[in-house]
Design a protein around this motif. Structure first.
Motif, mmCIF file in Angstrom:
data_model
loop_
_atom_site.group_PDB
_atom_site.id
_atom_site.type_symbol
_atom_site.label_atom_id
_atom_site.label_comp_id
_atom_site.label_asym_id
_atom_site.label_seq_id
_atom_site.Cartn_x
_atom_site.Cartn_y
_atom_site.Cartn_z
ATOM 1 N N GLY A 190 -12.027 7.761 -44.128
ATOM 2 C CA GLY A 190 -10.718 7.584 -44.762
ATOM 3 C C GLY A 190 -9.654 7.328 -43.717
ATOM 4 N N GLY A 191 -9.242 8.367 -43.042
ATOM 5 C CA GLY A 191 -8.223 8.248 -42.008
ATOM 6 C C GLY A 191 -8.031 9.581 -41.319
ATOM 7 N N LEU A 192 -7.450 9.544 -40.123
ATOM 8 C CA LEU A 192 -7.205 10.760 -39.356
ATOM 9 C C LEU A 192 -5.720 10.909 -39.098
ATOM 10 C CD1 LEU A 192 -10.101 9.499 -38.384
ATOM 11 C CD2 LEU A 192 -9.969 11.261 -36.647
ATOM 12 N N ILE A 193 -5.272 12.150 -39.062
ATOM 13 C CA ILE A 193 -3.879 12.419 -38.724
ATOM 14 C C ILE A 193 -3.809 13.763 -38.011
ATOM 15 C CG2 ILE A 193 -3.397 13.497 -40.977
ATOM 16 C CD1 ILE A 193 -0.581 12.318 -40.798
ATOM 17 N N TRP A 194 -3.054 13.783 -36.919
ATOM 18 C CA TRP A 194 -2.839 15.070 -36.259
ATOM 19 C C TRP A 194 -1.489 15.055 -35.556
ATOM 20 C CZ3 TRP A 194 -6.254 11.433 -34.288
ATOM 21 C CH2 TRP A 194 -6.087 11.033 -32.970
ATOM 22 N N PHE A 195 -0.972 16.263 -35.349
ATOM 23 C CA PHE A 195 0.302 16.424 -34.672
ATOM 24 C C PHE A 195 0.049 16.715 -33.206
ATOM 25 C CE2 PHE A 195 3.173 16.326 -38.200
ATOM 26 C CZ PHE A 195 2.424 16.753 -39.286
ATOM 27 N N ALA A 196 0.828 16.092 -32.349
ATOM 28 C CA ALA A 196 0.714 16.308 -30.910
ATOM 29 C C ALA A 196 1.974 16.986 -30.408
ATOM 30 C CB ALA A 196 0.504 14.981 -30.188
ATOM 31 N N THR A 251 -2.552 10.803 -25.713
ATOM 32 C CA THR A 251 -3.591 10.488 -26.700
ATOM 33 C C THR A 251 -4.690 9.631 -26.084
ATOM 34 O OG1 THR A 251 -1.929 10.571 -28.470
ATOM 35 C CG2 THR A 251 -4.025 9.504 -28.986
ATOM 36 N N ALA A 252 -4.294 8.644 -25.279
ATOM 37 C CA ALA A 252 -5.272 7.785 -24.614
ATOM 38 C C ALA A 252 -6.172 8.599 -23.692
ATOM 39 C CB ALA A 252 -4.559 6.694 -23.822
#
Length: 243
Positions: free
Chosen positions: A212-218, A87-88
């Motif tokens: 709002g916010g973020l969300i994801w699957f890795a 992610t970084a």
């Protein structure tokens, strides 16, 4: 199965003065299912049904898997570290300034932020929580709220000035269970309005406004979880064959 669920459900139900029929109605399950739960016959019950019963009692279920003592913790730590590194790297490639494992101790609030990222153009702070698997949802979101609240303070300590907005983000190791958990608790994750490809697209070209916010699957880095053993094959001598 070692669990306090049967006894706890019965104790809480009696404390409220409810018969099993009333608990069943409030949990949207049958009275027979409540009875099975209290008798400890929960092997054939779905996790969703047990969660409904717990929720009707004002309680929550924390499911925990155990395997080979501390070895599971080591594997989970490895998965977390791999997701964190990936992610970084992605955020850095998209123009974000990234800091890993940012510690804080602010008026009694202590902990670490998995990733703190700053975009110098839109002056946005991204507070990233990374999970290789979803455990206690309320604890997860509660801790993330604290980190978001401290976002500007942490940014100031890192020399990131004139912050316009602080955005929570969740990166979750992809699995069917994780996706089902998010769907089953849609109300709790409602503020994470940008998801999946939409979230990644925003990270690539962030714009001002209420995200709002973020969300994801890795993708889960399985190669980091399992130590693969190398098997040495005997070298073939001329005219030799393996039997």
């Amino acid at each position: 199965m070692l669990t306090n669920v049967p006894r706890a459900v019965r104790v809480l139900r009696l404390a409220k003065g409810w018969p099993q029929r009333v608990l069943g109605l409030r949990a949207n399950v049958s009275r027979e299912m409540v009875s099975r739960c209290e008798l400890g016959e929960i092997r054939g019950m779905t996790i969703a049904s047990i969660e409904q019963i717990a929720s009707a009692l004002g309680a929550s279920i924390h499911l925990q898997l155990r395997w080979r003592g501390e070895e599971l913790d080591r594997l989970m730590d490895a998965a977390h570290a791999a997701l964190q590194a990936g992610t970084a790297e992605m955020l850095t490639s998209l123009g974000w300034i990234v800091r890993v494992e940012v510690s804080f101790n602010h008026y009694g609030d202590r902990g670490r932020v998995d990733l703190l990222a700053f975009h110098p153009i839109v002056r946005a702070i991204l507070v990233v929580e990374i999970k290789s698997g979803i455990g206690d949802i309320q604890d997860l979101l509660g801790r993330l709220d604290i980190k978001v609240r401290l976002g500007r303070h942490l940014a100031q300590e890192l020399g990131w000035s004139d912050v316009q907005t602080v955005i929570p983000a969740l990166v979750i190791g992809d699995s069917r269970l994780a996706r089902r958990t998010i769907q089953a608790h849609a109300a709790l994750f409602a503020r994470f309005r940008m998801r999946g490809r939409t979230a990644i697209a925003w990270l690539r070209r962030p714009i001002d406004g209420d995200v709002g916010g973020l969300i994801w699957f890795a993708e889960r880095p399985d190669s980091h979880l399992v130590a693969r053993r190398r098997v040495r094959r005997p070298s073939k001598a001329p005219n030799s064959r393996l039997v």
